[in-house]
Scaffold this active site. Structure first.
Site, short mmCIF file in Angstrom:
data_model
loop_
_atom_site.label_atom_id
_atom_site.label_comp_id
_atom_site.label_asym_id
_atom_site.label_seq_id
_atom_site.Cartn_x
_atom_site.Cartn_y
_atom_site.Cartn_z
N LYS A 1 12.96 -9.09 10.22
CA LYS A 1 13.19 -7.82 11.19
C LYS A 1 12.05 -7.72 11.90
O LYS A 1 12.34 -7.12 13.19
CB LYS A 1 13.41 -6.69 9.93
CG LYS A 1 14.64 -6.80 9.09
CD LYS A 1 14.89 -5.49 8.42
CE LYS A 1 13.96 -4.95 7.31
NZ LYS A 1 14.05 -6.13 6.02
N ARG B 1 17.25 2.52 3.50
CA ARG B 1 17.17 1.42 2.58
C ARG B 1 17.96 1.81 1.23
O ARG B 1 18.00 1.14 0.11
CB ARG B 1 15.75 1.06 1.97
CG ARG B 1 15.19 -0.16 2.51
CD ARG B 1 13.74 -0.37 2.05
NE ARG B 1 12.83 -1.44 1.91
CZ ARG B 1 12.29 -1.84 2.87
NH1 ARG B 1 12.17 -0.79 4.08
NH2 ARG B 1 11.42 -2.90 3.03
N ARG C 1 3.89 -15.78 5.47
CA ARG C 1 3.60 -15.08 6.65
C ARG C 1 2.29 -14.32 6.63
O ARG C 1 1.83 -14.04 5.57
CB ARG C 1 4.82 -14.03 6.86
CG ARG C 1 4.88 -12.88 6.03
CD ARG C 1 5.92 -11.75 6.29
NE ARG C 1 5.97 -10.54 5.38
CZ ARG C 1 7.05 -9.81 5.32
NH1 ARG C 1 7.79 -9.95 6.07
NH2 ARG C 1 6.90 -8.92 4.46
N ARG D 1 -0.21 -10.30 3.20
CA ARG D 1 -0.08 -8.66 3.07
C ARG D 1 -0.28 -8.65 1.37
O ARG D 1 0.24 -9.42 0.90
CB ARG D 1 1.32 -8.40 3.55
CG ARG D 1 1.30 -7.19 4.42
CD ARG D 1 2.44 -7.05 4.97
NE ARG D 1 3.72 -6.47 3.85
CZ ARG D 1 4.69 -6.25 4.10
NH1 ARG D 1 5.27 -6.61 5.38
NH2 ARG D 1 5.50 -5.85 3.46
N ARG E 1 11.26 -6.75 -4.99
CA ARG E 1 11.63 -6.51 -3.54
C ARG E 1 13.11 -6.93 -3.18
O ARG E 1 13.93 -6.14 -2.89
CB ARG E 1 10.72 -6.66 -2.43
CG ARG E 1 9.58 -5.48 -2.31
CD ARG E 1 8.41 -6.17 -1.75
NE ARG E 1 8.14 -6.55 -0.42
CZ ARG E 1 7.57 -7.45 0.16
NH1 ARG E 1 6.77 -8.30 -0.57
NH2 ARG E 1 7.75 -7.89 1.37
P1 ADP Z 1 9.56 -5.61 3.44
O1 ADP Z 1 8.95 -6.87 3.87
O2 ADP Z 1 9.91 -5.66 1.85
O3 ADP Z 1 10.81 -5.59 4.34
P2 ADP Z 1 8.43 -3.16 4.54
O4 ADP Z 1 7.02 -3.56 5.33
O5 ADP Z 1 9.50 -3.11 5.38
O6 ADP Z 1 8.40 -4.47 3.66
O7 ADP Z 1 8.15 -1.98 3.46
C1 ADP Z 1 6.92 -2.30 2.65
C2 ADP Z 1 6.90 -1.18 1.56
O8 ADP Z 1 7.13 0.11 1.96
C3 ADP Z 1 8.44 -1.30 0.87
O9 ADP Z 1 8.05 -2.22 -0.25
C4 ADP Z 1 8.41 -0.16 0.06
O10 ADP Z 1 7.49 0.52 -1.08
C5 ADP Z 1 7.95 0.75 1.42
N1 ADP Z 1 8.98 1.38 2.29
C6 ADP Z 1 9.22 0.78 3.62
N2 ADP Z 1 10.43 1.58 4.10
C7 ADP Z 1 11.03 2.09 3.24
C8 ADP Z 1 12.18 2.82 2.79
N3 ADP Z 1 13.03 3.16 3.95
N4 ADP Z 1 12.27 3.88 1.66
C9 ADP Z 1 11.59 3.69 0.80
N5 ADP Z 1 10.54 2.93 0.58
C10 ADP Z 1 10.20 2.03 1.98
#
Ligand code: ADP
Ligand code: ZN
Length: 212
Positions: free
Chosen positions: A14, A91, A125, A160, A171
């Protein structure tokens, strides 16, 4: 002006895809909930402190916190004027429903990627600490080892903190549990565009997807 939602499992690309959209639409604003949370975490804000324990475990931060945060961001002038690529939200189905009360959206792009590719993308990554360009140990190293292609800063492979194997499984499971109701919701509204993102798309492909 486009209002785009990017949807897909963690590691679908993304962030990379958002970068490609920005090349085609330079003014559009990238709104990543993960990035906003990480920024809040770094600055130890109340939102950051509330989100930390969920993020560490790879769980979702509670809907009310995320929805409020996204609402604030999408109501700012710059976003209203230039449009947005929303990355990491919604989400859950309730987040999707809340979003429909915040703004219209033009379409939802679903990035589809096989699970074994996802795992390598996530575990490999890393990004440039200076300009945030994204790299991957397995697929996309900088042209010169240790130096960012885009800005020349020194970089090394650094995961990360939530990109470890255990959190990743969690996740992925959380994604699978929530994805279908959200996809059905947007499919029924005729907003869903489904694309295979195992290979990076060309600029032509992107323009076609975005209907520019
Ligand atoms: P990923 O690599 O899993 O797509 P992100 O960088 O999008 O990770 O998000 C990291 C963390 O931030 C998620 O694991 C969650 O804990 C939190 N998070 C991000 N966006 C949301 C959302 N829309 N709803 C709930 N938690 C979120
Ligand atoms: Zn850089």
């Amino acid at each position: 002006m486009k209002r785009i939602v990017l949807f897909g499992p963690p590691g679908a690309g993304k962030g990379t895809f958002s970068g490609q959209i920005k090349q085609a639409l330079p003014e559009i604003i990238h709104v990543s909930t993960g990035d906003i949370f990480r920024e809040n975490l770094k600055n130890e804000t109340p939102i950051g402190l509330r989100a930390k324990k969920y993020m560490d475990r790879g769980e979702l931060v509670p809907d009310d916190v995320v929805i409020e945060m996204v609402k604030d961001r999408l109501n700012k002038e710059d976003v209203k004027k230039e449009g947005f690529v929303l990355d990491g939200f919604p989400r859950t189905l309730s987040q999707a429903e809340a979003l429909s009360n915040i703004t219209e959206i033009d379409y939802v792009i679903l990035l589809e990627v096989d699970e074994d590719i996802i795992i390598k993308r996530i575990l490999g990554r890393y990004s440039c600490p200076n300009c945030e360009e994204i790299y991957n140990k397995y697929f996309m190293k900088p042209k010169k080892e240790g130096i960012c292609d885009k800005c020349g800063a020194l970089i090394k492979f650094e995961q990360r903190s939530d990109d470890n194997e255990e959190t990743l499984r969690n996740r992925l499971n959380v994604y699978k549990q929530n994805a279908n109701p959200i996809l059905d919701y947007y499919r029924s509204k005729g907003k869903l565009k489904d694309i295979n993102y195992e290979k990076k798309l060309t600029e032509k492909d992107i323009i076609k997807v975005l209907e520019l």
